[in-house]
Design a protein around this motif. Structure first.
Motif, PDB file in Angstrom:
ATOM      1  N   VAL A 208       8.981   1.009  -4.032  1.00  0.00           N
ATOM      2  CA  VAL A 208       8.657   2.396  -3.715  1.00  0.00           C
ATOM      3  C   VAL A 208       8.384   3.192  -4.983  1.00  0.00           C
ATOM      4  O   VAL A 208       7.381   3.934  -5.063  1.00  0.00           O
ATOM      5  N   ARG A 209       9.244   3.054  -5.999  1.00  0.00           N
ATOM      6  CA  ARG A 209       9.039   3.822  -7.236  1.00  0.00           C
ATOM      7  C   ARG A 209       7.743   3.404  -7.908  1.00  0.00           C
ATOM      8  O   ARG A 209       7.015   4.243  -8.447  1.00  0.00           O
ATOM      9  N   ARG A 210       7.416   2.127  -7.873  1.00  0.00           N
ATOM     10  CA  ARG A 210       6.157   1.661  -8.457  1.00  0.00           C
ATOM     11  C   ARG A 210       4.968   2.266  -7.710  1.00  0.00           C
ATOM     12  O   ARG A 210       4.024   2.775  -8.333  1.00  0.00           O
ATOM     13  N   MET A 211       5.010   2.239  -6.393  1.00  0.00           N
ATOM     14  CA  MET A 211       3.880   2.720  -5.595  1.00  0.00           C
ATOM     15  C   MET A 211       3.670   4.218  -5.758  1.00  0.00           C
ATOM     16  O   MET A 211       2.535   4.696  -5.884  1.00  0.00           O
ATOM     17  N   LEU A 212       4.755   4.990  -5.767  1.00  0.00           N
ATOM     18  CA  LEU A 212       4.616   6.435  -5.927  1.00  0.00           C
ATOM     19  C   LEU A 212       4.128   6.805  -7.319  1.00  0.00           C
ATOM     20  O   LEU A 212       3.336   7.738  -7.491  1.00  0.00           O
ATOM     21  N   ARG A 213       4.586   6.075  -8.328  1.00  0.00           N
ATOM     22  CA  ARG A 213       4.171   6.378  -9.696  1.00  0.00           C
ATOM     23  C   ARG A 213       2.716   5.987  -9.938  1.00  0.00           C
ATOM     24  O   ARG A 213       2.013   6.643 -10.711  1.00  0.00           O
ATOM     25  N   GLU A 214       2.258   4.926  -9.303  1.00  0.00           N
ATOM     26  CA  GLU A 214       0.889   4.468  -9.513  1.00  0.00           C
ATOM     27  C   GLU A 214      -0.107   5.126  -8.556  1.00  0.00           C
ATOM     28  O   GLU A 214      -1.306   5.125  -8.822  1.00  0.00           O
ATOM     29  N   GLY A 215       0.403   5.693  -7.444  1.00  0.00           N
ATOM     30  CA  GLY A 215      -0.482   6.183  -6.402  1.00  0.00           C
ATOM     31  C   GLY A 215      -1.429   7.274  -6.833  1.00  0.00           C
ATOM     32  O   GLY A 215      -2.573   7.336  -6.361  1.00  0.00           O
ATOM     33  N   SER A 216      -0.994   8.145  -7.751  1.00  0.00           N
ATOM     34  CA  SER A 216      -1.852   9.268  -8.148  1.00  0.00           C
ATOM     35  C   SER A 216      -3.085   8.808  -8.907  1.00  0.00           C
ATOM     36  O   SER A 216      -4.069   9.545  -9.017  1.00  0.00           O
ATOM     37  N   GLY A 217      -3.048   7.602  -9.453  1.00  0.00           N
ATOM     38  CA  GLY A 217      -4.192   7.094 -10.192  1.00  0.00           C
ATOM     39  C   GLY A 217      -5.150   6.272  -9.354  1.00  0.00           C
ATOM     40  O   GLY A 217      -6.122   5.717  -9.882  1.00  0.00           O
ATOM     41  N   LEU A 218      -4.888   6.173  -8.055  1.00  0.00           N
ATOM     42  CA  LEU A 218      -5.708   5.368  -7.161  1.00  0.00           C
ATOM     43  C   LEU A 218      -6.450   6.252  -6.172  1.00  0.00           C
ATOM     44  O   LEU A 218      -6.025   7.368  -5.875  1.00  0.00           O
ATOM     45  N   SER A 219      -7.553   5.740  -5.651  1.00  0.00           N
ATOM     46  CA  SER A 219      -8.233   6.437  -4.574  1.00  0.00           C
ATOM     47  C   SER A 219      -7.413   6.296  -3.299  1.00  0.00           C
ATOM     48  O   SER A 219      -6.543   5.430  -3.190  1.00  0.00           O
ATOM     49  N   ARG A 220      -7.704   7.138  -2.309  1.00  0.00           N
ATOM     50  CA  ARG A 220      -6.983   7.050  -1.033  1.00  0.00           C
ATOM     51  C   ARG A 220      -7.182   5.673  -0.397  1.00  0.00           C
ATOM     52  O   ARG A 220      -6.244   5.116   0.193  1.00  0.00           O
ATOM     53  N   GLU A 222      -7.720   2.833  -1.966  1.00  0.00           N
ATOM     54  CA  GLU A 222      -6.942   1.859  -2.732  1.00  0.00           C
ATOM     55  C   GLU A 222      -5.460   1.961  -2.386  1.00  0.00           C
ATOM     56  O   GLU A 222      -4.756   0.945  -2.305  1.00  0.00           O
ATOM     57  N   VAL A 223      -4.986   3.191  -2.167  1.00  0.00           N
ATOM     58  CA  VAL A 223      -3.583   3.377  -1.765  1.00  0.00           C
ATOM     59  C   VAL A 223      -3.317   2.655  -0.455  1.00  0.00           C
ATOM     60  O   VAL A 223      -2.315   1.943  -0.309  1.00  0.00           O
ATOM     61  N   GLY A 224      -4.195   2.829   0.517  1.00  0.00           N
ATOM     62  CA  GLY A 224      -3.992   2.183   1.808  1.00  0.00           C
ATOM     63  C   GLY A 224      -3.989   0.672   1.712  1.00  0.00           C
ATOM     64  O   GLY A 224      -3.165   0.003   2.349  1.00  0.00           O
ATOM     65  N   ILE A 225      -4.879   0.119   0.922  1.00  0.00           N
ATOM     66  CA  ILE A 225      -4.928  -1.335   0.738  1.00  0.00           C
ATOM     67  C   ILE A 225      -3.640  -1.841   0.102  1.00  0.00           C
ATOM     68  O   ILE A 225      -3.053  -2.838   0.541  1.00  0.00           O
ATOM     69  N   ARG A 226      -3.184  -1.126  -0.939  1.00  0.00           N
ATOM     70  CA  ARG A 226      -1.954  -1.555  -1.622  1.00  0.00           C
ATOM     71  C   ARG A 226      -0.744  -1.419  -0.706  1.00  0.00           C
ATOM     72  O   ARG A 226       0.138  -2.282  -0.707  1.00  0.00           O
ATOM     73  N   GLU A 227      -0.692  -0.342   0.064  1.00  0.00           N
ATOM     74  CA  GLU A 227       0.435  -0.147   0.981  1.00  0.00           C
ATOM     75  C   GLU A 227       0.492  -1.258   2.024  1.00  0.00           C
ATOM     76  O   GLU A 227       1.578  -1.802   2.318  1.00  0.00           O
ATOM     77  N   ALA A 228      -0.660  -1.608   2.603  1.00  0.00           N
ATOM     78  CA  ALA A 228      -0.680  -2.645   3.624  1.00  0.00           C
ATOM     79  C   ALA A 228      -0.243  -3.992   3.058  1.00  0.00           C
ATOM     80  O   ALA A 228       0.517  -4.735   3.699  1.00  0.00           O
ATOM     81  N   ALA A 229      -0.701  -4.300   1.845  1.00  0.00           N
ATOM     82  CA  ALA A 229      -0.326  -5.567   1.225  1.00  0.00           C
ATOM     83  C   ALA A 229       1.166  -5.604   0.898  1.00  0.00           C
ATOM     84  O   ALA A 229       1.853  -6.593   1.168  1.00  0.00           O
ATOM     85  N   THR A 230       1.666  -4.509   0.353  1.00  0.00           N
ATOM     86  CA  THR A 230       3.061  -4.492  -0.082  1.00  0.00           C
ATOM     87  C   THR A 230       4.023  -4.535   1.100  1.00  0.00           C
ATOM     88  O   THR A 230       5.034  -5.249   1.060  1.00  0.00           O
TER      89      THR A 230
END
Length: 250
Positions: A208-220, A222-230
């Motif tokens: 969770v901390r990794r995803m929230l910290r990295e999320g601001s640098g990704l497109s929406r 890309e966020v969805g793809i990473r969330e689904a994979a994780t």
């Protein structure tokens, strides 16, 4: 000679402590290198699931060791090398896939702000003073604080703080989003936080901390793809396989 940064581990918690109390834990090259090495050890130690960050003595960290670079024969080069070294350590701390809580006290100034803001939860002692500090000696920020400070406070509050030259009290820091809590005993409260993390799902919290910290640098997208994979990967972990049946059986 005492180590400028100590690392102790117990019960799955790695305790990183800045350890130059005689110099208010100011950042010199030995401390910068030692912090990076200690964070690397935490990252590589699978037994460490959460991190506690503190400073020894009367202050958490009073920023850079001004005497160290003022005495250098090539001040600009020395300061750039020091900034690069401590920045690498802070980036490593920010990138840990393990939740981090900081207990701060006394004073947090200059580069100390950047180190502190690498934590996910920041517990401040009553009476702690927060100072941007750099312009008062004609310098500019390091330790990633030109990014982490506006992310924590919002751009205009961060600018007002940085440009004013005035310190923030603990209560002001709380109201402006710089810290999470203000208490009498921040170390005790920080131990409560890591104890709760360890009793839950620290592996998921690290993701969770990794995803929230990295999320601001990704497109929406890309966020969805990473969330689904994780979330799919997390389903296969021992944590999820234990906690989901327990939840369903309540």
């Amino acid at each position: 000679m005492p180590k400028p940064v100590t690392l102790t581990t117990a019960g799955g918690v790695g305790h990183l402590q800045l350890n130059r109390p005689e110099a208010a834990n100011t950042i010199n090259m030995p401390l910068a290198k030692a912090l990076g090495e200690a964070v690397d050890r935490v990252a590589e130690d699978d037994s460490v699931k959460a991190v506690l960050l503190t400073g020894s003595g009367k202050r958490f960290c009073a920023g850079g060791d001004i005497s160290a670079f003022a005495e250098s024969s090539d001040q600009g080069r020395f300061l750039s090398e020091l900034a690069s070294t401590i920045d690498a350590a802070v980036q490593a701390l920010e990138s840990l896939q393990k939740p981090v809580v900081a207990a701060v006290h006394g004073a947090v100034a200059g580069g100390g702000l950047g180190i502190m803001l690498a934590a996910d939860v920041i517990i401040a002692a009553e009476g702690t003073s927060f100072v941007f500090a750099y312009p008062s000696i004609g310098l500019t920020p390091d330790c990633g604080s030109s990014a982490s400070l506006p992310r924590a406070m919002g751009l205009h509050r961060a600018l007002a703080f940085a440009l004013s030259g005035r310190p923030l009290s603990a209560d002001q820091a709380l109201s402006q989003g710089l810290v999470t809590e203000v208490v009498v005993d921040p170390l005790t409260r920080a131990h409560e936080v890591v104890t709760a993390w360890m009793a839950g799902a620290p592996g998921a919290l690290g993701d969770v901390r990794r995803m929230l910290r990295e999320g601001s640098g990704l497109s929406r997208a890309e966020v969805g793809i990473r969330e689904a994979a994780t979330i799919g990967e997390r389903m296969a972990t021992a944590e999820a396989q234990c906690l989901i049946p327990a939840f369903l059986g309540r």
